[in-house]
Write an enzyme that holds these catalytic residues in place. Structure first.
Site, PDB file in Angstrom:
ATOM      1  N   TYR A  80       1.027  -1.200  -0.055  1.00 56.73           N
ATOM      2  CA  TYR A  80       0.028   0.060  -0.074  1.00 56.73           C
ATOM      3  C   TYR A  80       0.846   1.454  -0.129  1.00 56.73           C
ATOM      4  CZ  TYR A  80       0.857  -0.481   5.076  1.00 56.73           C
ATOM      5  OH  TYR A  80       1.634  -0.704   6.542  1.00 56.73           O
ATOM      6  N   ASP A 100       1.512  -6.464  21.619  1.00 58.39           N
ATOM      7  CA  ASP A 100       2.378  -7.792  21.266  1.00 58.39           C
ATOM      8  C   ASP A 100       2.632  -8.463  22.431  1.00 58.39           C
ATOM      9  OD1 ASP A 100       1.838  -7.327  18.631  1.00 58.39           O
ATOM     10  OD2 ASP A 100       4.079  -7.307  18.163  1.00 58.39           O
TER      11      ASP A 100
HETATM   12  P1  FAD Z   1       6.481  -2.838  19.683  1.00 60.26           P
HETATM   13  O1  FAD Z   1       6.240  -2.153  18.813  1.00 60.26           O
HETATM   14  O2  FAD Z   1       7.527  -4.203  19.766  1.00 60.26           O
HETATM   15  O3  FAD Z   1       6.982  -1.983  20.964  1.00 60.26           O
HETATM   16  C1  FAD Z   1       7.650  -2.588  22.193  1.00 60.26           C
HETATM   17  C2  FAD Z   1       8.627  -1.390  22.778  1.00 60.26           C
HETATM   18  O4  FAD Z   1       9.110  -1.888  24.177  1.00 60.26           O
HETATM   19  C3  FAD Z   1       9.959  -1.092  21.860  1.00 60.26           C
HETATM   20  O5  FAD Z   1      10.102   0.148  21.945  1.00 60.26           O
HETATM   21  C4  FAD Z   1      10.837  -1.768  22.693  1.00 60.26           C
HETATM   22  O6  FAD Z   1      12.176  -1.385  22.536  1.00 60.26           O
HETATM   23  C5  FAD Z   1      10.545  -1.873  23.927  1.00 60.26           C
HETATM   24  N1  FAD Z   1      11.038  -2.767  25.125  1.00 60.26           N
HETATM   25  C6  FAD Z   1      11.207  -4.150  24.865  1.00 60.26           C
HETATM   26  N2  FAD Z   1      11.669  -4.949  25.809  1.00 60.26           N
HETATM   27  C7  FAD Z   1      12.019  -3.974  26.858  1.00 60.26           C
HETATM   28  C8  FAD Z   1      12.337  -3.740  28.188  1.00 60.26           C
HETATM   29  N3  FAD Z   1      12.861  -4.962  28.778  1.00 60.26           N
HETATM   30  N4  FAD Z   1      12.333  -2.800  28.806  1.00 60.26           N
HETATM   31  C9  FAD Z   1      12.022  -1.761  28.120  1.00 60.26           C
HETATM   32  N5  FAD Z   1      11.632  -1.433  26.973  1.00 60.26           N
HETATM   33  C10 FAD Z   1      11.491  -2.539  26.349  1.00 60.26           C
HETATM   34  N6  FAD Z   1       0.313  -4.045  12.596  1.00 60.26           N
HETATM   35  C11 FAD Z   1      -0.713  -3.465  12.189  1.00 60.26           C
HETATM   36  O7  FAD Z   1      -1.797  -2.927  12.961  1.00 60.26           O
HETATM   37  N7  FAD Z   1      -0.802  -3.140  10.986  1.00 60.26           N
HETATM   38  C12 FAD Z   1       0.173  -3.651   9.825  1.00 60.26           C
HETATM   39  O8  FAD Z   1       0.142  -3.084   8.654  1.00 60.26           O
HETATM   40  C13 FAD Z   1       1.321  -4.406  10.376  1.00 60.26           C
HETATM   41  N8  FAD Z   1       2.164  -4.853   9.627  1.00 60.26           N
HETATM   42  C14 FAD Z   1       3.093  -5.685  10.549  1.00 60.26           C
HETATM   43  C15 FAD Z   1       4.232  -6.172   9.462  1.00 60.26           C
HETATM   44  C16 FAD Z   1       5.179  -6.998   9.922  1.00 60.26           C
HETATM   45  C17 FAD Z   1       6.157  -7.886   9.082  1.00 60.26           C
HETATM   46  C18 FAD Z   1       5.116  -7.430  11.429  1.00 60.26           C
HETATM   47  C19 FAD Z   1       6.058  -8.227  11.810  1.00 60.26           C
HETATM   48  C20 FAD Z   1       4.325  -6.801  12.121  1.00 60.26           C
HETATM   49  C21 FAD Z   1       3.146  -5.919  11.810  1.00 60.26           C
HETATM   50  N9  FAD Z   1       2.150  -5.454  12.468  1.00 60.26           N
HETATM   51  C22 FAD Z   1       1.048  -4.700  11.937  1.00 60.26           C
HETATM   52  C23 FAD Z   1       2.005  -5.558  14.018  1.00 60.26           C
HETATM   53  C24 FAD Z   1       2.598  -4.392  14.763  1.00 60.26           C
HETATM   54  O9  FAD Z   1       4.149  -3.944  14.111  1.00 60.26           O
HETATM   55  C25 FAD Z   1       2.622  -4.705  16.185  1.00 60.26           C
HETATM   56  O10 FAD Z   1       1.645  -5.340  16.452  1.00 60.26           O
HETATM   57  C26 FAD Z   1       2.915  -3.421  16.941  1.00 60.26           C
HETATM   58  O11 FAD Z   1       4.067  -2.770  16.846  1.00 60.26           O
HETATM   59  C27 FAD Z   1       2.809  -3.871  18.650  1.00 60.26           C
HETATM   60  O12 FAD Z   1       3.114  -2.529  19.124  1.00 60.26           O
HETATM   61  P2  FAD Z   1       3.686  -2.739  20.696  1.00 60.26           P
HETATM   62  O13 FAD Z   1       3.847  -1.463  21.290  1.00 60.26           O
HETATM   63  O14 FAD Z   1       2.805  -3.568  21.491  1.00 60.26           O
HETATM   64  O15 FAD Z   1       5.061  -3.408  20.612  1.00 60.26           O
END
Ligand code: FAD
Length: 409
Positions: free
Chosen positions: A215, A293
């Protein structure tokens, strides 16, 4: 003590952590955000945000900055891998907005993270804080960081992604599993792909053992994700690994010329393992709770991982705001009840979608193609959902409880 005096520590300044911080503040609850990286930066390419998340971001006051950096897909199109034939097409843009009440955007992940970080306040994120453990202390939960520092808090939100440290404190249930599929991502200038039909559309090219989804984002580039069956094994822990130099080009060598042009337009990036978290029974323990996640990493085939993280964040903030201090158990239980069934259903559906997109040519693929319009229509439930409306108390249950009180006349 009022709920606004709660001390909430959020681990992780990704999409879920920053959205939670903003949503809590909107409800009068302060938070401290910790991030292990030394600075806020987003690796990777773009993310698709659907109406179920864009309506929530708009209510957090982020609608205008988001629309300024987003591209709205014109159509959703499914194509054949070989001849590029349009198998099924659905209008997006205005038709989607009218149907679901909010837009469908393609946005660079860095832009989304910037919007969230600026809204929260970059200077308020405690970068360089790698959480290594949690322990209970009298009336507090203590965050332990790699550098030896500690931080006592009333509550901890584990927004620390797929390999969550907070999850290991909350549950002994297993972590994410490798799904025997992997992906390559890329951002390609539109000018480099003149063969690409309908470049402003969200398009799936489906073929034997692989699919390619792409996209446009607003800076004149196209974001692609190429998903492949295999490799059969992946070493635990690593999200991405270098691949053979021409792996991507080789896997798509006999596909339609537009697909070949797209995957060859930029240097091949690393190969990403596609992981999924088996549904967790428990999302919280004591004063710690999981979101995004960390709670329910899923396959990307519905493009919903980040969208579900945003829903989690807003619902968790509403649940916490609706109880007084000390009522966090009730809030966590309600949050889990509201979120677990929905995220499980989307995890499951994403899992089931993968083989459908990778069918070899033959009767099964023909049957899928004939049924595609109906299948796409069926996924309306994901986009139509309003997580905040679902959060409102169930009036039927309240009325029933009231009518059946022992003292009810
Ligand atoms: P994350 O983005 O992983 O953020 C976690 C944060 O915690 C990071 O900044 C990390 O550095 C920090 N952290 C980790 N461990 C520690 C620690 N011990 N101490 C302090 N900080 C820490 N989702 C969609 O909705 N649309 C899409 O089009 C889409 N495309 C995707 C394509 C691919 C190939 C993949 C793999 C995923 C895709 N996703 C998509 C999924 C999406 O990227 C994730 O679901 C989303 O980023 C989750 O966000 P989060 O904040 O839970 O985790």
């Amino acid at each position: 003590m009022a709920a606004k005096e709660l001390r909430v520590a959020i681990v992780g300044a990704g999409i879920s952590g920053l959205t939670t911080a903003i949503a809590l503040r909107q409800r009068g609850i302060g938070a401290t955000v910790f991030e292990r990286a030394d600075q806020l930066r987003e690796v990777g390419a773009a993310v698709a945000l659907a109406a179920n998340a864009t309506r929530l971001l708009d209510r957090l006051g982020l609608g205008d900055p988001l629309s300024a950096v987003s591209a709205e897909a014109s159509e959703l199109i499914f194509r054949s891998w070989l001849d590029g034939r349009r198998i099924s097409a659905h209008p997006v843009g205005e038709v989607y907005r009218n149907r679901f009440g909010a837009p469908f955007y393609g946005v660079h992940r860095g832009d989304l993270l910037d919007i969230l970080a600026n809204a929260w306040g970059r200077e308020l994120v405690h970068v360089g804080h790698n959480l290594t453990g949690l322990r209970e202390a009298r009336k507090a939960i203590v965050l332990e960081f790699e550098d030896g520092t500690e931080f006592p808090s009333d509550l901890v939100v584990g927004a620390d992604g797929i390999h969550s440290t907070v999850r290991r404190y909350v549950t002994t249930e297993g972590g994410p599993v490798y799904t025997c599929t992997s992906g390559f991502r890329g951002l390609v200038p539109l000018a480099a792909v003149p063969l690409l039909p309908d470049p402003q559309a969200l398009q799936f090219w489906m073929g034997p053992g692989a699919h390619l989804v792409h996209y446009a984002i607003c800076d004149g580039r196209v974001n692609f994700l190429a998903v492949l069956d295999g490799p059969q094994k992946w070493s635990a822990g690593a999200n991405a690994a270098p691949a053979a130099p021409d792996e991507l080009a080789a896997r798509f060598a006999d596909w339609h010329p537009a697909v070949r042009q797209l995957v060859n337009a930029v240097p091949q990036g690393p190969c990403w393992a596609l992981l999924s978290q088996p549904p967790l029974r428990l999302w919280s323990r004591g004063q710690a709770v999981l979101i995004g996640d960390a709670a329910h990493a899923m396959l990307p085939h519905h493009g919903q991982g980040a969208n579900q993280a945003i829903e989690d964040a807003v619902v968790l903030a509403e649940c916490l705001a609706s109880v007084s201090i000390g009522g966090h158990r009730e809030a966590f239980d309600r949050y889990q009840r509201l979120r677990r069934t929905r995220t499980r259903a989307i995890q499951r559906s994403s899992w089931d979608t993968s083989p459908l997109l990778h069918l070899p040519d033959g009767p099964a693929a023909i049957a899928r193609d004939m049924d595609l319009n109906r299948l796409v229509e069926r996924f309306g439930w994901i986009h139509a959902y309003d997580a905040q409306k679902m959060h409102k108390p169930d009036m039927t249950r309240i009325l029933n409880d009231h009518l059946h009180r022992p003292d009810a006349k």
